[in-house]
Design a protein around this motif. Structure first.
Motif, short mmCIF file in Angstrom:
data_model
loop_
_atom_site.label_atom_id
_atom_site.label_comp_id
_atom_site.label_asym_id
_atom_site.label_seq_id
_atom_site.Cartn_x
_atom_site.Cartn_y
_atom_site.Cartn_z
N GLU A 213 4.78 -8.96 -33.10
CA GLU A 213 5.16 -9.83 -31.99
C GLU A 213 4.13 -9.78 -30.87
O GLU A 213 3.83 -10.78 -30.23
CB GLU A 213 6.54 -9.44 -31.45
N MET A 214 3.58 -8.62 -30.61
CA MET A 214 2.59 -8.44 -29.53
C MET A 214 1.27 -9.11 -29.92
O MET A 214 0.52 -9.53 -29.07
CB MET A 214 2.35 -6.96 -29.25
N GLY A 215 0.99 -9.18 -31.21
CA GLY A 215 -0.25 -9.77 -31.69
C GLY A 215 -0.26 -11.27 -31.64
O GLY A 215 -1.31 -11.90 -31.73
N ARG A 216 0.85 -11.90 -31.44
CA ARG A 216 0.93 -13.37 -31.40
C ARG A 216 0.51 -13.92 -30.08
O ARG A 216 0.54 -13.49 -29.05
CB ARG A 216 2.37 -13.83 -31.71
N LYS B 269 13.44 7.67 -39.00
CA LYS B 269 11.99 7.49 -38.97
C LYS B 269 11.61 6.15 -39.60
O LYS B 269 10.77 5.42 -39.06
CB LYS B 269 11.29 8.63 -39.71
N GLU B 270 12.24 5.82 -40.73
CA GLU B 270 11.96 4.54 -41.39
C GLU B 270 12.35 3.37 -40.52
O GLU B 270 11.63 2.38 -40.43
CB GLU B 270 12.69 4.47 -42.74
N ILE B 271 13.48 3.48 -39.85
CA ILE B 271 13.94 2.41 -38.95
C ILE B 271 12.94 2.23 -37.80
O ILE B 271 12.55 1.11 -37.47
CB ILE B 271 15.36 2.70 -38.42
N LEU B 272 12.50 3.35 -37.21
CA LEU B 272 11.54 3.27 -36.11
C LEU B 272 10.20 2.71 -36.57
O LEU B 272 9.54 1.96 -35.84
CB LEU B 272 11.36 4.65 -35.47
N LYS B 273 9.80 3.07 -37.77
CA LYS B 273 8.55 2.58 -38.33
C LYS B 273 8.61 1.05 -38.48
O LYS B 273 7.67 0.34 -38.10
CB LYS B 273 8.35 3.23 -39.70
N LYS B 274 9.71 0.55 -39.02
CA LYS B 274 9.88 -0.89 -39.19
C LYS B 274 9.94 -1.60 -37.83
O LYS B 274 9.38 -2.69 -37.66
CB LYS B 274 11.13 -1.18 -40.01
N ALA B 275 10.60 -0.98 -36.88
CA ALA B 275 10.68 -1.57 -35.54
C ALA B 275 9.29 -1.63 -34.90
O ALA B 275 8.92 -2.64 -34.29
CB ALA B 275 11.63 -0.77 -34.66
N ALA B 276 8.52 -0.58 -35.07
CA ALA B 276 7.16 -0.56 -34.51
C ALA B 276 6.30 -1.64 -35.15
O ALA B 276 5.53 -2.32 -34.45
CB ALA B 276 6.53 0.82 -34.72
N GLN B 277 6.43 -1.83 -36.46
CA GLN B 277 5.67 -2.88 -37.14
C GLN B 277 6.08 -4.26 -36.63
O GLN B 277 5.24 -5.13 -36.40
CB GLN B 277 5.89 -2.80 -38.65
N TYR B 278 7.36 -4.45 -36.43
CA TYR B 278 7.87 -5.72 -35.93
C TYR B 278 7.30 -6.02 -34.54
O TYR B 278 6.80 -7.11 -34.28
CB TYR B 278 9.40 -5.71 -35.90
N PHE B 279 7.38 -5.03 -33.66
CA PHE B 279 6.90 -5.27 -32.29
C PHE B 279 5.39 -5.40 -32.25
O PHE B 279 4.85 -6.16 -31.44
CB PHE B 279 7.38 -4.15 -31.36
N ALA B 280 4.68 -4.72 -33.13
CA ALA B 280 3.23 -4.86 -33.18
C ALA B 280 2.86 -6.29 -33.59
O ALA B 280 1.92 -6.88 -33.05
CB ALA B 280 2.64 -3.86 -34.17
#
Length: 97
Positions: free
Chosen positions: A94-97, A81-92
């Motif tokens: 990246e998408m915001g740029r 869950k923690e890994i997925l949470k961090k991945a989601a934050q990372y992609f969010a």
């Protein structure tokens, strides 16, 4: 030489019940029964550790194994869950740029 007193399981269970059901202190019950206070304290702790939640029945070896397995599974799922949470934050980000 001081010997170690041996008590039957029935005696130990009765002593534990006396502590638990009456709410009396371990010291008081031990004194009344002529048992070493630390011995009675150990019996009570052991009995409490063997209890399942509030059910009052001791855990079977199978239940202990299942509990061990489930705790391991929970740790693994929390890590995932923690890994997925961090991945989601990372992609969010990246998408915001």
């Amino acid at each position: 030489m001081v010997g170690t007193a041996r008590y039957s399981e029935e005696f130990k269970q009765d002593a534990i019940k006396l502590v638990v059901s009456t709410g009396r202190s371990i010291n008081s019950v031990a004194k009344d029964l002529g048992v070493n206070t630390e011995s009675l304290r150990k019996w009570v702790r052991t009995a409490e550790a063997a209890q399942v939640g509030g059910g009052g029945e001791p855990m079977t070896p199978e239940e202990r194994e299942e509990l061990k397995r489930l705790r391991k599974q929970v740790r693994e799922l929390e890590l995932e869950k923690e890994i997925l949470k961090k991945a989601a934050q990372y992609f969010a980000k990246e998408m915001g740029r």
